[in-house]
Design a protein around this motif. Structure first.
Motif, PDB file in Angstrom:
ATOM      1  N   VAL A 128       0.870  -1.176   0.000  1.00 43.34           N
ATOM      2  CA  VAL A 128       0.000   0.000   0.000  1.00 43.34           C
ATOM      3  C   VAL A 128       0.907   1.226   0.000  1.00 43.34           C
ATOM      4  O   VAL A 128       1.816   1.325   0.831  1.00 43.34           O
ATOM      5  CB  VAL A 128      -0.873   0.043   1.278  1.00 43.34           C
ATOM      6  CG1 VAL A 128      -1.760   1.286   1.291  1.00 43.34           C
ATOM      7  CG2 VAL A 128      -1.700  -1.232   1.403  1.00 43.34           C
ATOM      8  N   VAL A 129       0.695   2.148  -0.943  1.00 43.87           N
ATOM      9  CA  VAL A 129       1.474   3.389  -0.940  1.00 43.87           C
ATOM     10  C   VAL A 129       0.544   4.573  -0.717  1.00 43.87           C
ATOM     11  O   VAL A 129      -0.618   4.547  -1.128  1.00 43.87           O
ATOM     12  CB  VAL A 129       2.280   3.604  -2.256  1.00 43.87           C
ATOM     13  CG1 VAL A 129       3.326   2.524  -2.444  1.00 43.87           C
ATOM     14  CG2 VAL A 129       1.366   3.693  -3.471  1.00 43.87           C
ATOM     15  N   THR A 130       1.068   5.601  -0.042  1.00 45.03           N
ATOM     16  CA  THR A 130       0.295   6.831   0.121  1.00 45.03           C
ATOM     17  C   THR A 130       1.107   8.004  -0.414  1.00 45.03           C
ATOM     18  O   THR A 130       2.335   7.969  -0.436  1.00 45.03           O
ATOM     19  CB  THR A 130      -0.039   7.128   1.600  1.00 45.03           C
ATOM     20  OG1 THR A 130       1.150   7.581   2.262  1.00 45.03           O
ATOM     21  CG2 THR A 130      -0.584   5.914   2.326  1.00 45.03           C
ATOM     22  N   ALA A 131       0.397   9.033  -0.854  1.00 43.41           N
ATOM     23  CA  ALA A 131       1.013  10.297  -1.295  1.00 43.41           C
ATOM     24  C   ALA A 131      -0.135  11.283  -1.503  1.00 43.41           C
ATOM     25  O   ALA A 131      -1.308  10.880  -1.479  1.00 43.41           O
ATOM     26  CB  ALA A 131       1.785  10.109  -2.594  1.00 43.41           C
ATOM     27  N   ARG A 132       0.212  12.541  -1.721  1.00 43.63           N
ATOM     28  CA  ARG A 132      -0.861  13.507  -1.991  1.00 43.63           C
ATOM     29  C   ARG A 132      -1.413  13.324  -3.396  1.00 43.63           C
ATOM     30  O   ARG A 132      -2.601  13.517  -3.641  1.00 43.63           O
ATOM     31  CB  ARG A 132      -0.332  14.937  -1.812  1.00 43.63           C
ATOM     32  CG  ARG A 132      -0.083  15.308  -0.358  1.00 43.63           C
ATOM     33  CD  ARG A 132       0.770  16.526  -0.259  1.00 43.63           C
ATOM     34  NE  ARG A 132       2.051  16.331  -0.912  1.00 43.63           N
ATOM     35  CZ  ARG A 132       3.010  17.235  -1.014  1.00 43.63           C
ATOM     36  NH1 ARG A 132       2.830  18.432  -0.496  1.00 43.63           N
ATOM     37  NH2 ARG A 132       4.147  16.955  -1.615  1.00 43.63           N
ATOM     38  N   THR A 133      -0.535  12.958  -4.344  1.00 40.63           N
ATOM     39  CA  THR A 133      -0.960  12.874  -5.746  1.00 40.63           C
ATOM     40  C   THR A 133      -0.776  11.460  -6.264  1.00 40.63           C
ATOM     41  O   THR A 133       0.310  10.874  -6.092  1.00 40.63           O
ATOM     42  CB  THR A 133      -0.052  13.800  -6.606  1.00 40.63           C
ATOM     43  OG1 THR A 133       0.088  15.036  -5.929  1.00 40.63           O
ATOM     44  CG2 THR A 133      -0.627  14.005  -7.987  1.00 40.63           C
ATOM     45  N   GLU A 134      -1.814  10.932  -6.910  1.00 40.91           N
ATOM     46  CA  GLU A 134      -1.717   9.579  -7.466  1.00 40.91           C
ATOM     47  C   GLU A 134      -0.794   9.590  -8.684  1.00 40.91           C
ATOM     48  O   GLU A 134      -0.961  10.434  -9.579  1.00 40.91           O
ATOM     49  CB  GLU A 134      -3.099   9.069  -7.874  1.00 40.91           C
ATOM     50  CG  GLU A 134      -3.053   7.640  -8.365  1.00 40.91           C
ATOM     51  CD  GLU A 134      -4.418   6.953  -8.327  1.00 40.91           C
ATOM     52  OE1 GLU A 134      -5.442   7.647  -8.152  1.00 40.91           O
ATOM     53  OE2 GLU A 134      -4.436   5.720  -8.485  1.00 40.91           O
ATOM     54  N   PRO A 135       0.194   8.699  -8.753  1.00 36.57           N
ATOM     55  CA  PRO A 135       1.072   8.695  -9.930  1.00 36.57           C
ATOM     56  C   PRO A 135       0.305   8.254 -11.180  1.00 36.57           C
ATOM     57  O   PRO A 135      -0.640   7.481 -11.081  1.00 36.57           O
ATOM     58  CB  PRO A 135       2.158   7.676  -9.566  1.00 36.57           C
ATOM     59  CG  PRO A 135       1.642   6.905  -8.425  1.00 36.57           C
ATOM     60  CD  PRO A 135       0.534   7.665  -7.774  1.00 36.57           C
ATOM     61  N   LYS A 136       0.762   8.768 -12.337  1.00 37.65           N
ATOM     62  CA  LYS A 136       0.070   8.425 -13.600  1.00 37.65           C
ATOM     63  C   LYS A 136       0.252   6.946 -13.927  1.00 37.65           C
ATOM     64  O   LYS A 136      -0.622   6.318 -14.480  1.00 37.65           O
ATOM     65  CB  LYS A 136       0.630   9.283 -14.731  1.00 37.65           C
ATOM     66  CG  LYS A 136       0.211  10.734 -14.591  1.00 37.65           C
ATOM     67  CD  LYS A 136       0.339  11.496 -15.915  1.00 37.65           C
ATOM     68  CE  LYS A 136      -0.112  12.921 -15.744  1.00 37.65           C
ATOM     69  NZ  LYS A 136       0.930  13.799 -15.176  1.00 37.65           N
ATOM     70  N   GLU A 137       1.440   6.423 -13.574  1.00 37.32           N
ATOM     71  CA  GLU A 137       1.702   5.006 -13.865  1.00 37.32           C
ATOM     72  C   GLU A 137       1.911   4.226 -12.574  1.00 37.32           C
ATOM     73  O   GLU A 137       2.475   4.754 -11.622  1.00 37.32           O
ATOM     74  CB  GLU A 137       2.950   4.881 -14.741  1.00 37.32           C
ATOM     75  CG  GLU A 137       2.687   5.385 -16.149  1.00 37.32           C
ATOM     76  CD  GLU A 137       3.960   5.539 -16.957  1.00 37.32           C
ATOM     77  OE1 GLU A 137       5.015   5.029 -16.516  1.00 37.32           O
ATOM     78  OE2 GLU A 137       3.876   6.184 -18.002  1.00 37.32           O
ATOM     79  N   ASN A 138       1.452   2.960 -12.600  1.00 39.53           N
ATOM     80  CA  ASN A 138       1.574   2.126 -11.406  1.00 39.53           C
ATOM     81  C   ASN A 138       1.844   0.689 -11.838  1.00 39.53           C
ATOM     82  O   ASN A 138       1.024  -0.200 -11.644  1.00 39.53           O
ATOM     83  CB  ASN A 138       0.262   2.251 -10.595  1.00 39.53           C
ATOM     84  CG  ASN A 138       0.292   1.470  -9.296  1.00 39.53           C
ATOM     85  OD1 ASN A 138       1.326   0.916  -8.895  1.00 39.53           O
ATOM     86  ND2 ASN A 138      -0.836   1.387  -8.633  1.00 39.53           N
ATOM     87  N   PRO A 139       3.018   0.474 -12.483  1.00 37.33           N
ATOM     88  CA  PRO A 139       3.271  -0.823 -13.113  1.00 37.33           C
ATOM     89  C   PRO A 139       3.280  -1.998 -12.135  1.00 37.33           C
ATOM     90  O   PRO A 139       2.987  -3.130 -12.526  1.00 37.33           O
ATOM     91  CB  PRO A 139       4.652  -0.653 -13.763  1.00 37.33           C
ATOM     92  CG  PRO A 139       5.267   0.536 -13.111  1.00 37.33           C
ATOM     93  CD  PRO A 139       4.158   1.404 -12.624  1.00 37.33           C
ATOM     94  N   ASN A 140       3.599  -1.752 -10.865  1.00 35.40           N
ATOM     95  CA  ASN A 140       3.656  -2.860  -9.901  1.00 35.40           C
ATOM     96  C   ASN A 140       2.327  -3.070  -9.175  1.00 35.40           C
ATOM     97  O   ASN A 140       2.238  -3.903  -8.279  1.00 35.40           O
ATOM     98  CB  ASN A 140       4.779  -2.618  -8.891  1.00 35.40           C
ATOM     99  CG  ASN A 140       6.137  -2.755  -9.558  1.00 35.40           C
ATOM    100  OD1 ASN A 140       6.394  -3.739 -10.238  1.00 35.40           O
ATOM    101  ND2 ASN A 140       6.983  -1.757  -9.410  1.00 35.40           N
ATOM    102  N   GLY A 141       1.320  -2.282  -9.550  1.00 28.70           N
ATOM    103  CA  GLY A 141      -0.018  -2.480  -8.987  1.00 28.70           C
ATOM    104  C   GLY A 141      -0.110  -2.223  -7.494  1.00 28.70           C
ATOM    105  O   GLY A 141      -0.870  -2.887  -6.783  1.00 28.70           O
TER     106      GLY A 141
END
Ligand SMILES: NC(=O)c1ccc[n+]([C@@H]2O[C@H](COP(=O)([O-])OP(=O)(O)OC[C@H]3O[C@@H](n4cnc5c(N)ncnc54)[C@H](OP(=O)(O)O)[C@@H]3O)[C@@H](O)[C@H]2O)c1
Length: 257
Positions: free
Chosen positions: A35-48
Protein backbone atom coordinates in the motif's frame (compact mmCIF):
# COMPACT_ATOMS: atom_id res chain seq x y z
CA UNK A 1 12.12 -21.07 8.72
CA UNK A 2 10.25 -19.15 6.02
CA UNK A 3 12.35 -16.11 5.22
CA UNK A 4 10.10 -14.81 2.48
CA UNK A 5 7.88 -11.76 2.65
CA UNK A 6 5.23 -13.38 0.46
CA UNK A 7 1.72 -12.18 1.28
CA UNK A 8 2.81 -9.69 3.94
CA UNK A 9 0.83 -6.45 3.91
CA UNK A 10 3.21 -3.48 3.78
CA UNK A 11 2.44 0.24 4.03
CA UNK A 12 5.00 2.64 2.50
CA UNK A 13 4.08 6.28 3.07
CA UNK A 14 5.35 8.54 0.29
CA UNK A 15 5.73 5.39 -1.80
CA UNK A 16 5.23 7.06 -5.19
CA UNK A 17 8.60 8.77 -5.72
CA UNK A 18 12.25 8.59 -4.72
CA UNK A 19 13.23 6.37 -1.80
CA UNK A 20 9.64 5.38 -0.97
CA UNK A 21 8.99 4.19 -4.53
CA UNK A 22 12.18 2.13 -4.53
CA UNK A 23 11.14 0.54 -1.21
CA UNK A 24 7.59 -0.12 -2.43
CA UNK A 25 8.84 -1.70 -5.69
CA UNK A 26 11.36 -3.85 -3.82
CA UNK A 27 8.82 -5.09 -1.26
CA UNK A 28 6.42 -5.84 -4.07
CA UNK A 29 9.11 -7.89 -5.86
CA UNK A 30 9.61 -9.83 -2.59
CA UNK A 31 5.91 -10.81 -2.68
CA UNK A 32 4.38 -8.22 -0.33
CA UNK A 33 0.98 -6.66 -0.92
CA UNK A 34 2.09 -3.02 -0.95
CA UNK A 35 0.00 0.00 0.00
CA UNK A 36 1.47 3.39 -0.94
CA UNK A 37 0.29 6.83 0.12
CA UNK A 38 1.01 10.30 -1.30
CA UNK A 39 -0.86 13.51 -1.99
CA UNK A 40 -0.96 12.87 -5.75
CA UNK A 41 -1.72 9.58 -7.47
CA UNK A 42 1.07 8.70 -9.93
CA UNK A 43 0.07 8.42 -13.60
CA UNK A 44 1.70 5.01 -13.87
CA UNK A 45 1.57 2.13 -11.41
CA UNK A 46 3.27 -0.82 -13.11
CA UNK A 47 3.66 -2.86 -9.90
CA UNK A 48 -0.02 -2.48 -8.99
CA UNK A 49 0.52 -0.91 -5.58
CA UNK A 50 -2.70 -0.12 -3.70
CA UNK A 51 -2.81 3.69 -3.61
CA UNK A 52 -4.31 5.90 -0.87
CA UNK A 53 -4.38 9.68 -1.42
CA UNK A 54 -3.43 11.51 1.73
CA UNK A 55 -1.69 14.65 2.98
CA UNK A 56 0.30 13.67 6.07
CA UNK A 57 0.60 17.24 7.33
CA UNK A 58 -3.10 16.84 8.26
CA UNK A 59 -3.67 15.17 11.66
CA UNK A 60 -6.74 13.18 10.52
CA UNK A 61 -4.86 11.43 7.66
CA UNK A 62 -3.31 8.65 9.75
CA UNK A 63 -6.66 7.33 11.03
CA UNK A 64 -8.19 7.22 7.56
CA UNK A 65 -5.13 5.45 6.06
CA UNK A 66 -5.25 2.84 8.84
CA UNK A 67 -9.00 2.35 8.42
CA UNK A 68 -8.71 1.81 4.65
CA UNK A 69 -5.84 -0.68 5.02
CA UNK A 70 -7.60 -2.71 7.68
CA UNK A 71 -10.91 -2.71 5.82
CA UNK A 72 -9.23 -3.79 2.57
CA UNK A 73 -6.54 -6.21 3.78
CA UNK A 74 -7.59 -7.11 7.33
CA UNK A 75 -4.01 -6.92 8.66
CA UNK A 76 -0.75 -4.98 8.57
CA UNK A 77 2.70 -6.59 8.77
CA UNK A 78 5.15 -3.87 7.73
CA UNK A 79 5.03 -0.09 8.12
CA UNK A 80 7.67 2.02 6.36
CA UNK A 81 7.20 5.61 7.49
CA UNK A 82 9.04 7.23 4.62
CA UNK A 83 7.08 10.37 3.66
CA UNK A 84 9.03 13.42 4.73
CA UNK A 85 10.54 16.61 3.44
CA UNK A 86 12.28 19.78 4.45
CA UNK A 87 9.41 22.22 3.99
CA UNK A 88 11.11 25.35 5.36
CA UNK A 89 13.13 28.06 3.65
CA UNK A 90 16.84 28.71 4.05
CA UNK A 91 18.20 31.66 5.98
CA UNK A 92 18.73 30.20 9.43
CA UNK A 93 16.84 30.39 12.73
CA UNK A 94 15.55 33.93 12.30
CA UNK A 95 13.65 33.16 9.07
CA UNK A 96 11.67 30.30 10.57
CA UNK A 97 8.17 31.16 11.79
CA UNK A 98 6.12 29.03 14.18
CA UNK A 99 4.21 27.85 11.14
CA UNK A 100 7.39 26.55 9.45
CA UNK A 101 8.36 24.64 12.58
CA UNK A 102 4.86 23.19 13.05
CA UNK A 103 4.52 22.06 9.41
CA UNK A 104 7.94 20.37 9.42
CA UNK A 105 7.13 18.60 12.68
CA UNK A 106 3.64 17.56 11.49
CA UNK A 107 5.04 15.81 8.41
CA UNK A 108 8.39 14.50 9.64
CA UNK A 109 7.51 13.50 13.20
CA UNK A 110 3.85 13.65 14.23
CA UNK A 111 2.53 11.88 11.13
CA UNK A 112 4.73 8.89 12.02
CA UNK A 113 3.53 8.90 15.63
CA UNK A 114 -0.08 8.97 14.40
CA UNK A 115 0.29 6.25 11.74
CA UNK A 116 1.98 3.93 14.23
CA UNK A 117 -0.62 4.66 16.92
CA UNK A 118 -3.45 3.85 14.51
CA UNK A 119 -1.94 0.56 13.26
CA UNK A 120 0.03 -0.78 16.24
CA UNK A 121 -2.95 -2.31 18.09
CA UNK A 122 -3.33 -4.70 15.13
CA UNK A 123 0.38 -5.65 15.11
CA UNK A 124 0.25 -6.19 18.87
CA UNK A 125 -2.79 -8.42 18.51
CA UNK A 126 -1.03 -10.35 15.71
CA UNK A 127 2.06 -10.56 17.99
CA UNK A 128 4.14 -9.62 14.94
CA UNK A 129 5.07 -6.61 12.89
CA UNK A 130 7.99 -4.52 11.71
CA UNK A 131 8.28 -0.74 11.58
CA UNK A 132 10.97 1.17 9.69
CA UNK A 133 11.14 4.92 10.21
CA UNK A 134 13.11 6.78 7.54
CA UNK A 135 15.17 9.52 9.16
CA UNK A 136 18.21 11.41 7.84
CA UNK A 137 21.92 11.76 8.51
CA UNK A 138 21.19 15.45 9.13
CA UNK A 139 19.46 14.42 12.38
CA UNK A 140 22.79 13.13 13.70
CA UNK A 141 24.93 15.89 12.29
CA UNK A 142 23.39 19.26 11.34
CA UNK A 143 25.20 20.13 8.14
CA UNK A 144 23.04 22.82 6.66
CA UNK A 145 21.18 25.82 8.05
CA UNK A 146 18.40 25.05 5.55
CA UNK A 147 17.45 21.92 7.41
CA UNK A 148 17.08 23.13 11.03
CA UNK A 149 13.37 22.48 11.68
CA UNK A 150 13.39 19.37 9.45
CA UNK A 151 16.41 17.71 11.03
CA UNK A 152 15.26 18.43 14.59
CA UNK A 153 11.92 16.74 13.78
CA UNK A 154 13.87 13.73 12.45
CA UNK A 155 16.06 13.72 15.59
CA UNK A 156 12.85 13.43 17.62
CA UNK A 157 11.88 10.54 15.34
CA UNK A 158 15.16 8.77 16.19
CA UNK A 159 14.66 8.80 19.96
CA UNK A 160 10.92 8.06 19.63
CA UNK A 161 11.83 4.99 17.54
CA UNK A 162 14.25 3.73 20.19
CA UNK A 163 11.63 4.15 22.91
CA UNK A 164 9.03 2.38 20.77
CA UNK A 165 11.42 -0.52 20.11
CA UNK A 166 11.95 -0.87 23.88
CA UNK A 167 8.22 -0.88 24.52
CA UNK A 168 7.26 -3.28 21.74
CA UNK A 169 10.04 -5.89 21.73
CA UNK A 170 8.24 -8.21 24.12
CA UNK A 171 5.05 -7.83 22.06
CA UNK A 172 6.63 -9.22 18.87
CA UNK A 173 7.05 -5.89 17.06
CA UNK A 174 10.46 -4.65 15.87
CA UNK A 175 11.26 -0.97 15.19
CA UNK A 176 14.35 0.33 13.38
CA UNK A 177 15.46 3.57 11.76
CA UNK A 178 17.22 3.97 8.41
CA UNK A 179 19.07 7.26 7.94
CA UNK A 180 20.04 8.07 4.36
CA UNK A 181 22.78 10.59 3.54
CA UNK A 182 22.24 12.20 0.13
CA UNK A 183 20.08 10.27 -2.30
CA UNK A 184 19.24 11.05 -5.92
CA UNK A 185 15.50 11.78 -5.59
CA UNK A 186 13.08 14.54 -6.65
CA UNK A 187 13.36 15.96 -3.09
CA UNK A 188 17.16 16.20 -3.29
CA UNK A 189 17.06 17.79 -6.73
CA UNK A 190 14.57 20.38 -5.43
CA UNK A 191 16.83 21.06 -2.42
CA UNK A 192 19.80 21.67 -4.73
CA UNK A 193 17.78 23.96 -7.00
CA UNK A 194 16.56 25.99 -3.99
CA UNK A 195 20.09 26.22 -2.66
CA UNK A 196 21.33 27.47 -6.04
CA UNK A 197 18.58 30.09 -6.09
CA UNK A 198 19.05 31.30 -2.49
CA UNK A 199 22.87 31.40 -2.83
CA UNK A 200 22.72 32.90 -6.32
CA UNK A 201 24.94 30.17 -7.78
CA UNK A 202 24.60 27.67 -10.64
CA UNK A 203 22.85 24.36 -10.01
CA UNK A 204 26.10 22.47 -10.78
CA UNK A 205 27.92 24.55 -8.16
CA UNK A 206 25.15 23.91 -5.63
CA UNK A 207 25.44 20.18 -6.33
CA UNK A 208 29.20 20.34 -5.70
CA UNK A 209 28.65 22.40 -2.52
CA UNK A 210 26.28 19.74 -1.16
CA UNK A 211 28.73 16.94 -1.94
CA UNK A 212 31.60 18.90 -0.34
CA UNK A 213 29.58 19.63 2.81
CA UNK A 214 28.39 16.04 3.17
CA UNK A 215 31.91 14.74 2.55
CA UNK A 216 30.94 11.12 1.87
CA UNK A 217 34.10 9.03 1.35
CA UNK A 218 32.28 7.09 -1.39
CA UNK A 219 32.08 10.42 -3.25
CA UNK A 220 28.63 10.15 -4.77
CA UNK A 221 24.94 10.27 -3.95
CA UNK A 222 23.08 7.04 -3.27
CA UNK A 223 20.52 5.59 -5.64
CA UNK A 224 17.13 5.10 -3.94
CA UNK A 225 17.46 1.33 -4.49
CA UNK A 226 20.51 1.33 -2.21
CA UNK A 227 18.29 2.47 0.67
CA UNK A 228 15.58 -0.04 -0.32
CA UNK A 229 18.11 -2.91 -0.12
CA UNK A 230 18.65 -2.32 3.61
CA UNK A 231 14.94 -1.82 4.31
CA UNK A 232 14.11 -5.11 2.55
CA UNK A 233 16.61 -6.92 4.78
CA UNK A 234 15.44 -5.24 8.01
CA UNK A 235 11.77 -6.11 7.46
CA UNK A 236 12.60 -9.73 6.60
CA UNK A 237 12.66 -12.61 9.09
CA UNK A 238 16.45 -12.75 8.54
CA UNK A 239 16.66 -9.59 10.68
CA UNK A 240 14.43 -10.99 13.43
CA UNK A 241 16.96 -10.24 16.22
CA UNK A 242 17.47 -6.61 15.14
CA UNK A 243 15.47 -3.86 16.80
CA UNK A 244 16.06 -0.37 18.22
CA UNK A 245 18.90 0.50 15.82
CA UNK A 246 19.45 3.54 13.61
CA UNK A 247 21.38 2.58 10.46
CA UNK A 248 23.20 5.16 8.33
CA UNK A 249 23.27 4.54 4.58
CA UNK A 250 25.38 7.54 3.70
CA UNK A 251 28.49 6.46 1.80
CA UNK A 252 30.50 6.89 5.01
CA UNK A 253 29.55 10.55 5.52
CA UNK A 254 28.97 10.46 9.29
CA UNK A 255 32.39 11.42 10.71
CA UNK A 256 32.05 9.52 14.01
CA UNK A 257 31.80 5.83 14.92
N1 LIG B 1 16.73 12.38 -0.77
C1 LIG B 1 17.62 12.43 0.19
O1 LIG B 1 18.81 12.75 -0.04
C2 LIG B 1 17.23 12.12 1.61
C3 LIG B 1 18.24 12.15 2.57
C4 LIG B 1 17.94 11.85 3.89
C5 LIG B 1 16.65 11.52 4.24
N2 LIG B 1 15.65 11.48 3.29
C6 LIG B 1 14.31 11.12 3.73
O2 LIG B 1 13.82 10.09 2.89
C7 LIG B 1 12.39 10.20 2.77
C8 LIG B 1 12.00 10.22 1.31
O3 LIG B 1 12.66 11.29 0.68
P1 LIG B 1 12.75 11.41 -0.91
O4 LIG B 1 13.98 12.15 -1.20
O5 LIG B 1 12.53 10.07 -1.54
O6 LIG B 1 11.47 12.36 -1.17
P2 LIG B 1 10.64 12.65 -2.53
O7 LIG B 1 11.42 12.23 -3.70
O8 LIG B 1 10.18 14.07 -2.44
O9 LIG B 1 9.35 11.73 -2.33
C9 LIG B 1 8.54 11.99 -1.21
C10 LIG B 1 7.32 11.11 -1.21
O10 LIG B 1 6.48 11.52 -0.11
C11 LIG B 1 5.24 12.04 -0.59
N3 LIG B 1 4.90 13.22 0.21
C12 LIG B 1 5.58 14.40 0.26
N4 LIG B 1 4.93 15.25 1.07
C13 LIG B 1 3.84 14.61 1.54
C14 LIG B 1 2.77 14.96 2.40
N5 LIG B 1 2.66 16.19 2.92
N6 LIG B 1 1.82 14.05 2.66
C15 LIG B 1 1.90 12.81 2.11
N7 LIG B 1 2.87 12.41 1.30
C16 LIG B 1 3.83 13.31 1.01
C17 LIG B 1 5.50 12.38 -2.07
O11 LIG B 1 4.34 12.34 -2.89
P3 LIG B 1 3.41 13.66 -3.12
O12 LIG B 1 4.35 14.78 -3.44
O13 LIG B 1 2.49 13.29 -4.24
O14 LIG B 1 2.68 13.84 -1.84
C18 LIG B 1 6.47 11.26 -2.46
O15 LIG B 1 5.75 10.06 -2.69
C19 LIG B 1 11.99 11.48 3.53
O16 LIG B 1 11.55 11.14 4.81
C20 LIG B 1 13.30 12.26 3.62
O17 LIG B 1 13.32 13.07 4.75
C21 LIG B 1 15.93 11.78 1.98
Amino acid sequence: MDNSLKGRVALVTGGTKGIGKAIADRLSSEGCKVVVTARTEPKENPNGHYFIASDLTQPESAESIAKEILTTFGRIDIIVNNAGANLSPGGGFSTLSDEHWITDWQLNFLSVVRINKALLPVMIEQKSGVIINISTGAAKQPIWEMTMSYSSAKAALNIYSKALANELGAKGVRVNVVSPGVVKTPLMLEFIENLAKSSNIKVDDAFKAVMDKVGAPLGRMADPEEIANLVAFLVSPEAKYITGINYSVDGGALPVV
